[in-house]
Design a protein around this motif. Structure first.
Motif, PDB file in Angstrom:
ATOM      1  N   ASP A 137      -1.275   3.006  -0.222  1.00  0.00           N
ATOM      2  CA  ASP A 137      -1.151   3.565   0.617  1.00  0.00           C
ATOM      3  C   ASP A 137      -0.932   4.752  -0.726  1.00  0.00           C
ATOM      4  OD1 ASP A 137      -2.078   1.443   2.487  1.00  0.00           O
ATOM      5  OD2 ASP A 137       0.132   0.427   2.313  1.00  0.00           O
ATOM      6  N   ALA A 181      -1.048   7.143   8.897  1.00  0.00           N
ATOM      7  CA  ALA A 181      -1.623   6.283   8.096  1.00  0.00           C
ATOM      8  C   ALA A 181      -0.559   7.541   6.525  1.00  0.00           C
ATOM      9  CB  ALA A 181      -3.314   7.859   8.596  1.00  0.00           C
ATOM     10  N   ALA A 182      -0.374   6.458   6.186  1.00  0.00           N
ATOM     11  CA  ALA A 182       1.026   6.532   5.156  1.00  0.00           C
ATOM     12  C   ALA A 182       0.779   7.905   4.394  1.00  0.00           C
ATOM     13  CB  ALA A 182       1.194   5.787   4.614  1.00  0.00           C
ATOM     14  N   LEU A 194       4.810  -0.876   2.154  1.00  0.00           N
ATOM     15  CA  LEU A 194       3.828   0.340   1.809  1.00  0.00           C
ATOM     16  C   LEU A 194       2.891  -0.770   0.769  1.00  0.00           C
ATOM     17  CD1 LEU A 194       5.258   3.284   2.374  1.00  0.00           C
ATOM     18  CD2 LEU A 194       3.708   2.379   4.124  1.00  0.00           C
ATOM     19  N   SER A 199      -7.716   7.268   1.065  1.00  0.00           N
ATOM     20  CA  SER A 199      -6.876   7.529  -0.426  1.00  0.00           C
ATOM     21  C   SER A 199      -7.150   7.566  -1.837  1.00  0.00           C
ATOM     22  CB  SER A 199      -5.617   6.972   0.247  1.00  0.00           C
ATOM     23  OG  SER A 199      -4.343   7.006  -0.217  1.00  0.00           O
ATOM     24  N   ASP A 217      -6.984   5.019   5.308  1.00  0.00           N
ATOM     25  CA  ASP A 217      -5.871   4.205   6.045  1.00  0.00           C
ATOM     26  C   ASP A 217      -5.804   5.177   7.301  1.00  0.00           C
ATOM     27  OD1 ASP A 217      -2.804   4.096   5.168  1.00  0.00           O
ATOM     28  OD2 ASP A 217      -2.828   6.153   5.054  1.00  0.00           O
ATOM     29  N   GLU A 260      -8.455  -1.797  -1.706  1.00  0.00           N
ATOM     30  CA  GLU A 260      -7.575  -2.639  -0.751  1.00  0.00           C
ATOM     31  C   GLU A 260      -8.373  -3.748  -0.408  1.00  0.00           C
ATOM     32  OE1 GLU A 260      -6.360  -0.667   3.102  1.00  0.00           O
ATOM     33  OE2 GLU A 260      -5.237  -2.516   3.352  1.00  0.00           O
ATOM     34  N   ASP A 278      -7.528   3.141  -1.530  1.00  0.00           N
ATOM     35  CA  ASP A 278      -7.745   3.092   0.362  1.00  0.00           C
ATOM     36  C   ASP A 278      -8.733   3.488   0.749  1.00  0.00           C
ATOM     37  OD1 ASP A 278      -6.851   2.527   3.157  1.00  0.00           O
ATOM     38  OD2 ASP A 278      -5.009   2.592   2.575  1.00  0.00           O
TER      39      ASP A 278
END
Ligand code: IPD
Ligand code: CA
Ligand code: CA
Length: 277
Positions: free
Chosen positions: A220, A195-196, A216, A110, A95, A75, A92
């Motif tokens: 994520d 936080a997905a 998204l 993640s 997240d 990211e 990520d």
């Protein structure tokens, strides 16, 4: 598939785990000790020294262990390697940055692997609760090394769902507010975790029964989707079509609620957004 065996996946799962734990230690270090919080262009989209330093920690481990032809999309740095070999790591490092800056304890590292666009491996590590969610295709899903499975809830009226609202929510009518209200009426509740990756991990372990969200990014969701599927859940586009992780939109459920949630989403969208596809 661009990998030859389950042993490849097991090895990469171990490397991703080492990377997530290393980044998790960075997030623990900065927890409550942030000195820089910046905005990344869009209002509310934050980045901190913890995000950047955790990403460096992930990369240091992955670059040591992974074959040189694996692509990496992280990211905070964008595409770090891109050889289009069919295997793409989506990372990520933090997240739930907004939660993190407020010391609201709901955030994770993640790390997911896409094979020709399909999520096949995922590690989601919550460094505050010390919860490590892992899965790889054919190898099952675990929480702190114990097998997990999705819930058995088969009625919306008995379900607990989760969703989120993207950073562009002030600029688009496709802001998910109507969907949120509607599902709030139909269920025992709708949470907004922030936080997905954890939202998906919680569907995988049965704490939540379903999750939908738009806006998204692949980092994520790549890991969480792999974990939900290995835990027995279902992940698709809102309308039930095969998932495209680059589309920014997904529906993840325990399977039992999938068609009810998909139908509900299909009914609401044309009412609120008649001009959108
Ligand atoms: C965000 C979180 C949030 C979701 C946003 C994401 P970030 O990630 O996953 O739950 O609603 O769309 O961008 O910015 O905290 O890494
Ligand atoms: Ca994120
Ligand atoms: Ca992030």
């Amino acid at each position: 598939m661009p990998f030859s065996s389950e042993s490849d996946l097991q090895r990469w799962l171990d490397s991703a785990t080492e990377a997530a734990l290393s980044a998790g230690a960075v997030l623990q270090h900065y927890w409550g000790n942030l000195t820089t919080i910046d905005e990344k262009g869009r209002s509310g989209d934050l980045v901190t020294e913890a995000d950047r330093s955790a990403e460096r920690a992930v990369m240091a481990v992955l670059e040591r262990h992974l074959p040189a032809d694996h692509d990496i999309l992280a990211e905070e740095s964008g595409v770090i390697r891109g050889r289009e070999a069919g295997l793409l790591w989506a990372i990520d490092p933090l997240d739930g940055t907004t939660n993190y800056t407020h010391q609201y304890p709901f955030c994770a590292v993640s790390i997911g692997l896409l094979a020709e666009g399909e999520p096949v491996l995922g590690v989601v590590y919550d460094p505050i609760r010390h919860e490590l969610f892992r899965a790889a295709q054919g190898l099952g899903a675990t929480l702190n090394r114990r097998p997990i499975a999705v819930s058995t809830t088969d009625q919306l009226a008995q379900s607990l769902l989760v969703t989120g609202f993207a950073y562009d929510r002030r600029e688009t009518p496709d802001n998910n507010y109507a969907e949120f209200c509607h599902f709030t009426h139909l269920t025992q509740g709708v949470r907004r975790g922030g936080a997905a990756a954890i939202d998906l991990a919680y569907v995988a372990c049965g704490r939540l029964d379903g999750y939908w969200e738009r806006g998204l990014s692949p980092w994520d969701v790549a890991a969480g989707v792999a974990i939900v599927r290995e835990a027995g859940g279902q992940v698709t586009a809102y309308d039930g079509a095969p998932l495209d992780v680059m589309s920014g939109r997904l529906l993840a459920t325990n399977g039992h609620l999938h068609s009810a949630m998909s139908q509900t989403l299909g009914k609401i969208r044309p009412l609120v957004l008649p001009d959108l596809p």
